[in-house]
Scaffold this motif. Structure first.
Motif, mmCIF file in Angstrom:
data_model
loop_
_atom_site.group_PDB
_atom_site.id
_atom_site.type_symbol
_atom_site.label_atom_id
_atom_site.label_comp_id
_atom_site.label_asym_id
_atom_site.label_seq_id
_atom_site.Cartn_x
_atom_site.Cartn_y
_atom_site.Cartn_z
ATOM 1 N N VAL A 121 -61.623 -7.464 23.991
ATOM 2 C CA VAL A 121 -60.293 -7.914 23.592
ATOM 3 C C VAL A 121 -60.236 -9.436 23.575
ATOM 4 C CG1 VAL A 121 -59.132 -5.868 24.475
ATOM 5 C CG2 VAL A 121 -59.437 -7.837 25.969
ATOM 6 N N LEU A 122 -59.327 -9.962 22.781
ATOM 7 C CA LEU A 122 -59.041 -11.387 22.787
ATOM 8 C C LEU A 122 -58.152 -11.711 23.987
ATOM 9 C CD1 LEU A 122 -58.269 -11.907 18.996
ATOM 10 C CD2 LEU A 122 -60.364 -12.548 20.192
ATOM 11 N N PRO A 123 -58.200 -12.935 24.490
ATOM 12 C CA PRO A 123 -57.386 -13.263 25.670
ATOM 13 C C PRO A 123 -55.895 -13.080 25.440
ATOM 14 C CG PRO A 123 -58.399 -15.242 24.727
ATOM 15 C CD PRO A 123 -59.041 -14.075 24.070
ATOM 16 N N MET A 124 -55.414 -13.304 24.213
ATOM 17 C CA MET A 124 -53.985 -13.121 23.944
ATOM 18 C C MET A 124 -53.588 -11.649 24.009
ATOM 19 S SD MET A 124 -54.940 -16.123 22.782
ATOM 20 C CE MET A 124 -55.575 -16.037 21.123
ATOM 21 N N ASN A 125 -54.483 -10.727 23.636
ATOM 22 C CA ASN A 125 -54.178 -9.298 23.756
ATOM 23 C C ASN A 125 -53.938 -8.901 25.209
ATOM 24 O OD1 ASN A 125 -56.650 -8.748 21.223
ATOM 25 N ND2 ASN A 125 -54.444 -8.770 20.929
ATOM 26 N N ALA A 126 -54.636 -9.567 26.136
ATOM 27 C CA ALA A 126 -54.486 -9.281 27.568
ATOM 28 C C ALA A 126 -53.508 -10.238 28.237
ATOM 29 C CB ALA A 126 -55.841 -9.342 28.261
ATOM 30 N N ASN A 127 -52.707 -10.960 27.442
ATOM 31 C CA ASN A 127 -51.611 -11.814 27.933
ATOM 32 C C ASN A 127 -52.063 -13.061 28.678
ATOM 33 O OD1 ASN A 127 -49.784 -9.878 26.915
ATOM 34 N ND2 ASN A 127 -49.828 -8.747 28.836
ATOM 35 N N PHE A 128 -53.296 -13.520 28.483
ATOM 36 C CA PHE A 128 -53.743 -14.723 29.178
ATOM 37 C C PHE A 128 -52.916 -15.942 28.762
ATOM 38 C CE2 PHE A 128 -57.276 -12.072 30.160
ATOM 39 C CZ PHE A 128 -57.885 -12.615 31.273
ATOM 40 N N ASP A 129 -52.457 -15.963 27.514
ATOM 41 C CA ASP A 129 -51.698 -17.127 27.049
ATOM 42 C C ASP A 129 -50.347 -17.244 27.729
ATOM 43 O OD1 ASP A 129 -51.030 -14.736 25.772
ATOM 44 O OD2 ASP A 129 -50.277 -15.745 23.980
ATOM 45 N N ILE A 130 -49.676 -16.108 28.004
ATOM 46 C CA ILE A 130 -48.359 -16.160 28.641
ATOM 47 C C ILE A 130 -48.442 -16.013 30.155
ATOM 48 C CG2 ILE A 130 -47.163 -15.356 26.581
ATOM 49 C CD1 ILE A 130 -47.099 -12.575 27.725
ATOM 50 N N MET A 131 -49.626 -15.749 30.698
ATOM 51 C CA MET A 131 -49.816 -15.705 32.151
ATOM 52 C C MET A 131 -50.401 -17.009 32.685
ATOM 53 S SD MET A 131 -50.968 -11.782 33.088
ATOM 54 C CE MET A 131 -52.612 -11.902 32.371
ATOM 55 N N GLY A 132 -50.463 -18.043 31.847
ATOM 56 C CA GLY A 132 -50.933 -19.343 32.300
ATOM 57 C C GLY A 132 -52.436 -19.436 32.442
ATOM 58 N N GLY A 133 -53.183 -18.584 31.743
ATOM 59 C CA GLY A 133 -54.633 -18.582 31.865
ATOM 60 C C GLY A 133 -55.361 -19.419 30.837
ATOM 61 N N ILE A 134 -54.641 -20.062 29.903
ATOM 62 C CA ILE A 134 -55.272 -20.854 28.845
ATOM 63 C C ILE A 134 -54.553 -22.192 28.732
ATOM 64 C CG2 ILE A 134 -55.928 -20.942 26.412
ATOM 65 C CD1 ILE A 134 -55.697 -17.920 26.310
ATOM 66 N N ASP A 135 -55.321 -23.261 28.683
ATOM 67 C CA ASP A 135 -54.782 -24.589 28.399
ATOM 68 C C ASP A 135 -55.120 -24.908 26.947
ATOM 69 O OD1 ASP A 135 -54.105 -27.250 28.156
ATOM 70 O OD2 ASP A 135 -54.844 -27.829 30.125
ATOM 71 N N PHE A 136 -54.112 -24.892 26.076
ATOM 72 C CA PHE A 136 -54.343 -25.099 24.650
ATOM 73 C C PHE A 136 -54.498 -26.576 24.286
ATOM 74 C CE2 PHE A 136 -52.206 -20.943 24.762
ATOM 75 C CZ PHE A 136 -53.117 -20.203 24.038
ATOM 76 N N ASP A 144 -39.051 -3.561 20.548
ATOM 77 C CA ASP A 144 -38.136 -4.206 19.609
ATOM 78 C C ASP A 144 -38.516 -5.652 19.326
ATOM 79 O OD1 ASP A 144 -37.600 -5.216 22.093
ATOM 80 O OD2 ASP A 144 -35.420 -4.984 21.974
ATOM 81 N N LEU A 145 -39.666 -6.107 19.820
ATOM 82 C CA LEU A 145 -40.119 -7.461 19.558
ATOM 83 C C LEU A 145 -40.543 -7.607 18.101
ATOM 84 C CD1 LEU A 145 -42.278 -8.257 22.716
ATOM 85 C CD2 LEU A 145 -40.045 -9.202 22.157
ATOM 86 N N GLN A 146 -40.254 -8.749 17.517
ATOM 87 C CA GLN A 146 -40.688 -9.042 16.158
ATOM 88 C C GLN A 146 -41.639 -10.222 16.213
ATOM 89 O OE1 GLN A 146 -37.538 -9.603 13.362
ATOM 90 N NE2 GLN A 146 -38.917 -9.875 11.607
ATOM 91 N N ILE A 187 -43.058 -14.793 24.727
ATOM 92 C CA ILE A 187 -43.654 -14.382 23.453
ATOM 93 C C ILE A 187 -42.897 -15.074 22.328
ATOM 94 C CG2 ILE A 187 -44.102 -12.459 21.900
ATOM 95 C CD1 ILE A 187 -44.513 -10.698 24.311
ATOM 96 N N ARG A 188 -43.610 -15.819 21.521
ATOM 97 C CA ARG A 188 -42.973 -16.626 20.481
ATOM 98 C C ARG A 188 -42.462 -15.760 19.330
ATOM 99 N NH1 ARG A 188 -47.303 -20.882 18.680
ATOM 100 N NH2 ARG A 188 -48.450 -18.935 18.404
ATOM 101 N N ALA A 189 -41.287 -16.142 18.824
ATOM 102 C CA ALA A 189 -40.754 -15.483 17.636
ATOM 103 C C ALA A 189 -41.523 -15.960 16.416
ATOM 104 C CB ALA A 189 -39.278 -15.815 17.484
ATOM 105 N N PRO A 190 -41.577 -15.166 15.342
ATOM 106 C CA PRO A 190 -42.321 -15.584 14.148
ATOM 107 C C PRO A 190 -41.675 -16.816 13.510
ATOM 108 C CG PRO A 190 -41.002 -13.631 13.687
ATOM 109 C CD PRO A 190 -40.948 -13.840 15.170
ATOM 110 N N LYS A 191 -42.525 -17.663 12.959
ATOM 111 C CA LYS A 191 -42.031 -18.850 12.271
ATOM 112 C C LYS A 191 -41.519 -18.450 10.880
ATOM 113 C CE LYS A 191 -45.159 -22.057 14.590
ATOM 114 N NZ LYS A 191 -46.234 -23.082 14.395
#
Length: 396
Positions: free
Chosen positions: A243-258, A346-348, A386-390
């Protein structure tokens, strides 16, 4: 005169049709009942994480080495622990880890006996040898010592208190070392995850000041609390190179410094963050009898009477086609599943119309009628990140 006995025709046994052999037993077969569900986690408690192990890195090049191989930023002057991941060159997750700076702790003084920075990397116990090989493969001529801590050298504890808030900011002193010289860390992956504390195995739970008044619980209590908050952990829940790290929520759990520089697997991770769409994520889910109404909120129930399906079981939509998700793991009626957000919530996440319907019913295991009902939930901490679509604006 003797009468000749007619000769039986030759029959080739290989050409006879195969029949099922029936076996009989004089004893009545008995089905072993499933084990009773673990008790509800206490509001305040502590659990020893026997499923995790520690690897020590100590030396002048240790910060620079970890900076080039981890998803999070490694600051040589910082003493704050952090959550991160090791990735493949293609950006898939190899290991989920916690990293603890050790300088100033009793462990550092007794084990390393120098002022060079040191780190303890916490990883899935079953993968400690695999991660050690991964580190050695990238070490080359870097100057630092590398070893796996012996079992019983340091124990990893998770502690939580009722109503305790969490913060992603370091302590005012900038250190993760308490007054007793023990290494501590705030688990910032999700709200209410509490603390992680590394204690010598010879030290009792009551002897630690921060652990006094806490009820010692089993590993299942910690696991149930993770599942309710939607936090995956370890190789069984985050399969290696799958899996990619975003699939496992690493981006919203503070596991990635972009904002950090180059590291192994950075290219695809940054590209997905800036231009890609994360359609699938690990979410907390609740099981219930398919003939019943789905629950309004997720809560662990010792009397639910349901058994978690096998890992990897596909989730289906009653009366519809599609693959909305896949079961990962569970305890009793709560667990984790890899879910398509616009099918099960219901997330978009894209600019396209969502296909989610509140009337849809999801089942896992068996057919569409006899399977268990499953409902996915989006915790508040996750929904806010989780970011809304642009929206693309046309220039007239």
């Amino acid at each position: 005169m003797a009468v000749a006995t007619p000769r039986q025709p030759f029959v080739c046994l290989r050409r006879l049709p195969k029949t099922n052999r029936c076996t009989y037993s004089t004893t009545t077969a008995t089905r072993t009942p499933p084990p009773p569900p673990p008790p509800t986690p206490p509001p305040s408690g502590a659990a020893k994480l026997s499923t995790r192990r520690l690897i020590s890195l100590h030396g002048p090049d240790a910060p620079k080495f970890l900076q080039g191989i981890l998803t999070n930023n490694v600051n040589a002057t910082s003493y704050s622990p952090f959550f991160a991941a090791f990735l493949t060159a293609q950006g898939k997750v190899l290991h989920d880890v916690f990293v603890y700076p050790t300088l100033g702790s009793t462990f550092h003084t007794e084990s390393n006996k120098s002022e060079d920075q040191g780190y303890l990397v916490e990883v899935d116990a079953e993968q400690v040898t695999t991660l050690l090989r991964h580190l050695k493969r990238h070490k080359l001529r870097s100057k630092f010592a590398l070893r796996v801590l012996e079992e019983g050298e340091l124990d990893i504890w998770a502690a939580w208190r009722e109503g305790q808030k969490w913060t992603s900011h370091p302590s005012p002193t900038g250190s993760n070392i308490d007054a007793e010289g023990n290494i501590t860390a705030v688990d910032t992956r999700a709200t209410g995850m509490g603390q992680r504390i590394l204690l010598p195995s010879t030290k009792s739970l009551e002897a630690h000041a921060a652990m006094q008044g806490l009820q010692e619980s089993g590993l299942e209590a910690y696991t149930i609390r993770r599942y309710i908050r939607g936090v995956p952990e370890g190789q069984a829940e985050i399969p290696r190179d799958d899996v990619l790290p975003m699939n496992a929520n690493f981006d919203i759990m503070g596991g990635i410094d972009f904002k950090k520089g180059c590291y192994v697997g950075q290219e695809l991770t940054i590209r997905t963050h800036h231009t890609g769409v994360v359609r699938r994520r690990v979410l907390p889910v609740s099981l219930y009898p398919a003939i019943s109404a789905p629950p309004e909120k997720i809560a662990y129930d010792t009397e639910a009477g349901v058994v978690s399906p096998a890992a990897g079981t596909e989730i289906k939509i009653q009366g519809k086609r599609g693959k909305p998700g896949r079961w990962i793991s569970g305890v009793g009626n709560v667990g984790l599943a890899m879910c398509r957000l616009e099918l099960m919530t219901d997330l978009q996440v894209t600019g396209e119309p969502s296909t989610f319907s509140a009337e849809d019913r999801f089942v896992v295991g068996g057919g569409e009628e006899e399977g268990l009902g499953v409902k996915a939930f989006v915790p508040d901490w996750m929904r806010s990140k989780i970011r809304a679509p642009k929206l693309q604006r046309r220039v007239e």
